[in-house]
Every structure is written in structure tokens, then in C-alpha cells.
Scaffold this motif. Structure first.
Motif, PDB file in Angstrom:
ATOM      1  N   ARG A  54       0.739  -1.131  -0.042  1.00  0.00           N
ATOM      2  CA  ARG A  54      -0.056   0.119   0.082  1.00  0.00           C
ATOM      3  C   ARG A  54       0.933   1.189   0.074  1.00  0.00           C
ATOM      4  O   ARG A  54       1.555   1.516   0.920  1.00  0.00           O
ATOM      5  CB  ARG A  54      -0.813   0.118   1.067  1.00  0.00           C
ATOM      6  CG  ARG A  54      -2.003   1.177   1.303  1.00  0.00           C
ATOM      7  CD  ARG A  54      -3.091   1.011   2.392  1.00  0.00           C
ATOM      8  NE  ARG A  54      -3.991   0.090   1.820  1.00  0.00           N
ATOM      9  CZ  ARG A  54      -4.288  -1.204   2.278  1.00  0.00           C
ATOM     10  NH1 ARG A  54      -3.246  -1.510   3.404  1.00  0.00           N
ATOM     11  NH2 ARG A  54      -5.259  -1.748   2.138  1.00  0.00           N
ATOM     12  N   GLY A  55       0.800   2.085  -0.990  1.00  0.00           N
ATOM     13  CA  GLY A  55       1.121   3.248  -1.262  1.00  0.00           C
ATOM     14  C   GLY A  55       2.610   3.238  -1.627  1.00  0.00           C
ATOM     15  O   GLY A  55       3.318   4.396  -1.592  1.00  0.00           O
ATOM     16  N   ARG A  61      -3.299   0.261  -6.923  1.00  0.00           N
ATOM     17  CA  ARG A  61      -4.296   0.762  -5.975  1.00  0.00           C
ATOM     18  C   ARG A  61      -4.777  -0.465  -5.156  1.00  0.00           C
ATOM     19  O   ARG A  61      -5.144  -1.435  -5.847  1.00  0.00           O
ATOM     20  CB  ARG A  61      -5.525   1.322  -6.600  1.00  0.00           C
ATOM     21  CG  ARG A  61      -6.480   2.018  -5.566  1.00  0.00           C
ATOM     22  CD  ARG A  61      -7.379   3.027  -6.371  1.00  0.00           C
ATOM     23  NE  ARG A  61      -8.138   2.390  -7.560  1.00  0.00           N
ATOM     24  CZ  ARG A  61      -9.238   1.755  -7.270  1.00  0.00           C
ATOM     25  NH1 ARG A  61      -9.836   1.679  -6.187  1.00  0.00           N
ATOM     26  NH2 ARG A  61     -10.009   1.211  -8.262  1.00  0.00           N
ATOM     27  N   LEU A  62      -4.770  -0.371  -3.914  1.00  0.00           N
ATOM     28  CA  LEU A  62      -5.421  -1.490  -2.928  1.00  0.00           C
ATOM     29  C   LEU A  62      -6.549  -0.972  -2.390  1.00  0.00           C
ATOM     30  O   LEU A  62      -6.667   0.331  -1.727  1.00  0.00           O
ATOM     31  CB  LEU A  62      -4.354  -1.822  -2.008  1.00  0.00           C
ATOM     32  CG  LEU A  62      -3.119  -2.908  -2.270  1.00  0.00           C
ATOM     33  CD1 LEU A  62      -1.893  -1.846  -3.159  1.00  0.00           C
ATOM     34  CD2 LEU A  62      -2.785  -3.571  -1.492  1.00  0.00           C
ATOM     35  N   THR A  63      -7.480  -1.656  -2.294  1.00  0.00           N
ATOM     36  CA  THR A  63      -8.936  -1.287  -1.576  1.00  0.00           C
ATOM     37  C   THR A  63      -9.466  -2.516  -0.810  1.00  0.00           C
ATOM     38  O   THR A  63      -9.467  -3.711  -1.141  1.00  0.00           O
ATOM     39  CB  THR A  63     -10.032  -1.066  -2.478  1.00  0.00           C
ATOM     40  OG1 THR A  63      -9.691  -0.254  -3.380  1.00  0.00           O
ATOM     41  CG2 THR A  63     -11.255  -0.520  -1.861  1.00  0.00           C
ATOM     42  N   SER A  64      -9.664  -2.156   0.727  1.00  0.00           N
ATOM     43  CA  SER A  64     -10.306  -3.103   1.544  1.00  0.00           C
ATOM     44  C   SER A  64     -11.450  -3.609   1.114  1.00  0.00           C
ATOM     45  O   SER A  64     -12.375  -2.534   0.962  1.00  0.00           O
ATOM     46  CB  SER A  64     -10.054  -2.452   2.794  1.00  0.00           C
ATOM     47  OG  SER A  64      -8.737  -2.532   3.180  1.00  0.00           O
ATOM     48  N   ASN A  65     -11.821  -4.793   0.985  1.00  0.00           N
ATOM     49  CA  ASN A  65     -13.062  -4.988   0.830  1.00  0.00           C
ATOM     50  C   ASN A  65     -14.315  -4.745   1.874  1.00  0.00           C
ATOM     51  O   ASN A  65     -15.247  -4.314   1.632  1.00  0.00           O
ATOM     52  CB  ASN A  65     -13.118  -6.594   0.697  1.00  0.00           C
ATOM     53  CG  ASN A  65     -12.575  -7.076  -0.601  1.00  0.00           C
ATOM     54  OD1 ASN A  65     -12.195  -6.293  -1.380  1.00  0.00           O
ATOM     55  ND2 ASN A  65     -12.119  -8.357  -0.532  1.00  0.00           N
ATOM     56  N   SER A  66     -14.067  -4.835   3.301  1.00  0.00           N
ATOM     57  CA  SER A  66     -14.891  -4.411   4.260  1.00  0.00           C
ATOM     58  C   SER A  66     -14.201  -3.572   5.474  1.00  0.00           C
ATOM     59  O   SER A  66     -14.838  -3.100   6.000  1.00  0.00           O
ATOM     60  CB  SER A  66     -15.612  -5.560   4.814  1.00  0.00           C
ATOM     61  OG  SER A  66     -14.559  -6.606   5.679  1.00  0.00           O
ATOM     62  N   SER A  74      -8.372  -6.063  -2.703  1.00  0.00           N
ATOM     63  CA  SER A  74      -8.619  -5.829  -4.027  1.00  0.00           C
ATOM     64  C   SER A  74      -7.410  -5.085  -4.369  1.00  0.00           C
ATOM     65  O   SER A  74      -7.205  -3.754  -3.991  1.00  0.00           O
ATOM     66  CB  SER A  74      -9.872  -5.327  -4.441  1.00  0.00           C
ATOM     67  OG  SER A  74     -11.011  -6.101  -4.043  1.00  0.00           O
ATOM     68  N   ILE A  75      -6.614  -5.691  -5.465  1.00  0.00           N
ATOM     69  CA  ILE A  75      -5.724  -5.003  -6.188  1.00  0.00           C
ATOM     70  C   ILE A  75      -5.765  -4.339  -7.386  1.00  0.00           C
ATOM     71  O   ILE A  75      -6.503  -5.469  -8.328  1.00  0.00           O
ATOM     72  CB  ILE A  75      -4.294  -5.909  -6.233  1.00  0.00           C
ATOM     73  CG1 ILE A  75      -3.855  -6.089  -4.699  1.00  0.00           C
ATOM     74  CG2 ILE A  75      -3.114  -5.041  -6.730  1.00  0.00           C
ATOM     75  CD1 ILE A  75      -2.683  -7.121  -4.587  1.00  0.00           C
ATOM     76  N   ARG A  76      -5.649  -3.349  -7.841  1.00  0.00           N
ATOM     77  CA  ARG A  76      -5.713  -2.883  -9.319  1.00  0.00           C
ATOM     78  C   ARG A  76      -4.656  -2.266  -9.628  1.00  0.00           C
ATOM     79  O   ARG A  76      -4.034  -1.516  -9.239  1.00  0.00           O
ATOM     80  CB  ARG A  76      -7.165  -1.949  -9.375  1.00  0.00           C
ATOM     81  CG  ARG A  76      -8.409  -2.582  -8.797  1.00  0.00           C
ATOM     82  CD  ARG A  76      -8.912  -3.511  -9.902  1.00  0.00           C
ATOM     83  NE  ARG A  76     -10.220  -4.080  -9.381  1.00  0.00           N
ATOM     84  CZ  ARG A  76     -10.516  -5.210  -8.622  1.00  0.00           C
ATOM     85  NH1 ARG A  76      -9.226  -5.752  -8.426  1.00  0.00           N
ATOM     86  NH2 ARG A  76     -11.702  -5.481  -8.408  1.00  0.00           N
ATOM     87  N   VAL A  77      -4.172  -2.738 -10.787  1.00  0.00           N
ATOM     88  CA  VAL A  77      -2.960  -2.159 -11.456  1.00  0.00           C
ATOM     89  C   VAL A  77      -3.352  -1.258 -12.558  1.00  0.00           C
ATOM     90  O   VAL A  77      -3.941  -1.734 -13.491  1.00  0.00           O
ATOM     91  CB  VAL A  77      -2.050  -3.391 -11.873  1.00  0.00           C
ATOM     92  CG1 VAL A  77      -0.988  -2.614 -12.559  1.00  0.00           C
ATOM     93  CG2 VAL A  77      -1.764  -4.081 -10.781  1.00  0.00           C
ATOM     94  N   ARG A  78      -3.139   0.028 -12.489  1.00  0.00           N
ATOM     95  CA  ARG A  78      -3.598   1.066 -13.513  1.00  0.00           C
ATOM     96  C   ARG A  78      -5.119   1.001 -13.915  1.00  0.00           C
ATOM     97  O   ARG A  78      -5.375   1.029 -14.879  1.00  0.00           O
ATOM     98  CB  ARG A  78      -2.710   0.935 -14.953  1.00  0.00           C
ATOM     99  CG  ARG A  78      -1.307   1.428 -14.395  1.00  0.00           C
ATOM    100  CD  ARG A  78      -0.401   1.435 -15.883  1.00  0.00           C
ATOM    101  NE  ARG A  78       0.968   1.736 -15.709  1.00  0.00           N
ATOM    102  CZ  ARG A  78       1.817   1.762 -16.486  1.00  0.00           C
ATOM    103  NH1 ARG A  78       1.414   1.535 -17.845  1.00  0.00           N
ATOM    104  NH2 ARG A  78       3.018   2.468 -16.527  1.00  0.00           N
TER     105      ARG A  78
END
Length: 243
Positions: A54-55, A61-66, A74-78
Motif C-alpha cells: 500500500r502506497g 491501488r489497494l482497496t479493502s473489501n470491508s 482488491s488490487i488494481r494495477v493502472r
């Protein structure tokens, strides 16, 4: 004709080993590659592999599910590569093997993390790399005597940002104010009730302090590594308590 070859040393830049076996200098490598070393991970003292990422990488970009401790991330690349949820997760490769999940990896066992962020990774892993590739390399044993390491970390966390809240008097005024629409567009004031549950008879409480607490996180890691030139081994055990 007798031809003999002798060694010759040359100073070169950082070397990048490609997935298909070629070795080129970092300056000649084509593609967007971001990396995190074991030293960077140790400085952050992360709880899991997602905290280590993270960061640290642009475009990842990393987003916590809950938001719950231990829940998936969840990991999103670009960004998203398609509208559907399927196919937006990057390909995970751990020590050369493709896996479905990396959340169970002990963060203290990680040697490096590399993220391939562009279409060049498709030349190595095919269409499965359309959403990027997260490559994890774990630590391996080194020739010599057995090395035993024990690491214990304890962290304390508090809420960083709180929301503004009415105090008792402000809430009392709000509860006893009725907005009525009339030709004069005036506020109509309602008298204070005298029932036993009226806010005028209660004290001020900051509810965010009442429902939150100081989070204590404890991590214990035990590892043993060693071996010889022909056989190397490493074994580790990690326990994390996240309150």
C-alpha cells in the motif's frame, strides 16, 4: 588454430532477469516494473503483504473489501481493464508458480515484490497478465550453519480522523427546532419537552470515543534457514494477533 578465452570484468548497471530467461541491463528493459525489497518491507513493519504494497507503487491501488482485520484486499494495477469484475485481478506469481491468492504469505518471508504494470508482461504470461502481474519472491536458505531468527513486534493504533458531532446542547436545540414552510419562510420554534428521556436531562457523550478503542497488534515470527551448496532449506512460523 588454438583459441583460448579469458575472463574480463566489466562494470554494468542493475541487471534485470526477464521471465522468459533473458538477462538485460535495467536501462534496456522495456516495460513498467515496480519493485519492493525486503529492506523496504522491514522498515514499514507491515501486518500482511497488502500493507507492504500500500502506497509504495505508482499505479497500484489497494482497496479493502470491508475494513475488517484479516479481510481480503482488491488490487488494481493502472485501474480497471474491463467493466466486469472478472478479469480485473492481477496475476499472482509466487516463486515462479501461479497462485490464486497471496494473502496467506508471511510478510517476513518475502525477499522482494515486483509488479509488471504494462502490456509487455503478456509476452511472458499471456492473456492472464492483462490486468498486471504481482510477482513475489520468498527468502531462501544460504549455505552455512543453521540460522535461527526470532522477531516480535507490537503496535498500537488509534482512529486518525473523527467526524464532527453535536454536543448535548446543540443536539437539544436541533431536536426542538421545526422548520415549517409558510408564505413568510420563517422558522417555527417548538418548546422543550420535559419528559425523562429529553436530551436536556442527559450528558454530552462523544460517541466515536465510546465505540472505538486502541487497537493492539502483536506479531511473532520464528524462522530457521541454512544448508549447503547442493541443498538449502528455510522454514518459518508466524502468528499475528490483530485486535
Amino acid at each position: 588454430i588454438v583459441v583460448s578465452m579469458r575472463e574480463s570484468s566489466h562494470s554494468i548497471d542493475d541487471v534485470v532477469v526477464m521471465g522468459y530467461g533473458a538477462t538485460v541491463t535495467k536501462a534496456d528493459a522495456i516495460g513498467a516494473v515496480a519493485a519492493i525489497s525486503a529492506e523496504q518491507i522491514e522498515r514499514r513493519v507491515p501486518t500482511n503483504i497488502f500493507d507492504a504494497l500500500r502506497g509504495e507503487m505508482a499505479g497500484v491501488r489497494l482497496t479493502s473489501n470491508s475494513g475488517a482485520p484479516g479481510d481480503g484486499v482488491s488490487i488494481r494495477v493502472r485501474g480497471r481493464t474491463k467493466l466486469e469484475d472478472e478479469g480485473v485481478t492481477p496475476l499472482y506469481v509466487v516463486d515462479g508458480f501461479i497462485v490464486d491468492d497471496i494473502s496467506n504469505i508471511n510478510v517476513n518471508d518475502i525477499e522482494s515484490i515486483n509488479v509488471l504494470k504494462d502490456a509487455a508482461s503478456a509476452a511472458i504470461y499471456g492473456a492472464r497478465a492483462a490486468a498486471g502481474v504481482v510477482m513475489v519472491t520468498t527468502k531462501s536458505g544460504k549455505p552455512g550453519r543453521t540460522k535461527i531468527s526470532v522477531n516480535y513486534t507490537q503496535k498500537f493504533g488509534t482512529i486518525s480522523n473523527t467526524l464532527p458531532q453535536l454536543n448535548r446542547r446543540e443536539a437539544d436545540i436541533m431536536a426542538n427546532t421545526v422548520v415549517s414552510y409558510s408564505s413568510k419562510d420563517q422558522f417555527a420554534w417548538r418548546g422543550t419537552d420535559t419528559d425523562s428521556v429529553n436530551m436536556a436531562n442527559t450528558t454530552s457523550n462523544f460517541y466515536q470515543d465510546m465505540i472505538t478503542q486502541t487497537a493492539v497488534t502483536s506479531q511473532l515470527n520464528l524462522s530457521a534457514s541454512g544448508g549447503s551448496e547442493k541443498l538449502r532449506y528455510t522454514a518459518s512460523l508466524g502468528h499475528t494477533y490483530d485486535k
